[in-house]
Design a protein around this motif. Structure first.
Motif, mmCIF file in Angstrom:
data_model
loop_
_atom_site.group_PDB
_atom_site.id
_atom_site.type_symbol
_atom_site.label_atom_id
_atom_site.label_comp_id
_atom_site.label_asym_id
_atom_site.label_seq_id
_atom_site.Cartn_x
_atom_site.Cartn_y
_atom_site.Cartn_z
ATOM 1 N N LEU A 45 -2.702 -2.396 -2.363
ATOM 2 C CA LEU A 45 -3.019 -1.966 -3.724
ATOM 3 C C LEU A 45 -3.632 -3.137 -4.483
ATOM 4 O O LEU A 45 -3.127 -4.258 -4.417
ATOM 5 N N ALA A 47 -4.702 -5.878 -7.261
ATOM 6 C CA ALA A 47 -3.933 -6.569 -8.302
ATOM 7 C C ALA A 47 -4.148 -5.923 -9.666
ATOM 8 O O ALA A 47 -3.222 -5.842 -10.476
ATOM 9 N N THR A 50 -1.872 -2.913 -9.924
ATOM 10 C CA THR A 50 -0.488 -3.357 -10.082
ATOM 11 C C THR A 50 -0.249 -3.889 -11.490
ATOM 12 O O THR A 50 0.772 -3.592 -12.110
ATOM 13 N N GLY A 54 2.127 -1.341 -13.063
ATOM 14 C CA GLY A 54 3.357 -1.838 -12.450
ATOM 15 C C GLY A 54 4.634 -1.491 -13.189
ATOM 16 O O GLY A 54 5.680 -1.336 -12.585
ATOM 17 N N LEU A 59 4.848 2.329 -7.335
ATOM 18 C CA LEU A 59 3.823 1.693 -6.501
ATOM 19 C C LEU A 59 4.391 1.476 -5.107
ATOM 20 O O LEU A 59 5.407 0.788 -4.947
ATOM 21 N N ASP A 61 3.093 -0.009 -1.600
ATOM 22 C CA ASP A 61 2.002 -0.739 -0.950
ATOM 23 C C ASP A 61 2.103 -0.553 0.566
ATOM 24 O O ASP A 61 2.533 -1.442 1.303
#
Length: 83
Positions: A45, A47, A50, A54, A59, A61
């Motif tokens: 995923l 940045a 996120t 986030g 989330l 990954d």
């Protein structure tokens, strides 16, 4: 037809965005504004995703598995290979 217009009442619904392609963040923003419970699933995923989601979305990954989609009212594929 290149686009499919749809109007769905998704407020409070579980929505899964599978993939980490360029459309994932844009679709996430639109769906978050509709009041959904977002879950992003995708290997590596970005940045930026996120950082933006986030604290407000789930989330994962990793590659999605069949059980990830149970109970989802909508699934969006945002894989770069399908863009």
């Amino acid at each position: 037809m290149e686009r499919f217009p749809a109007f769905l009442d998704l407020c409070g619904a579980r929505v899964v965005i599978a993939g980490a392609g360029p459309g994932a963040i844009a679709k996430g923003r639109l769906l978050a504004a509709a009041g959904v419970k977002l879950l992003f699933i995708g290997a590596a995923l970005p940045a930026a995703l996120t950082a933006e989601f986030g604290k407000t979305a789930g989330l994962l990954d990793r590659a999605p598995v069949q059980a990830d989609f149970i109970g989802a009212r909508l699934v969006v594929i945002a894989d770069a290979a399908r863009a």
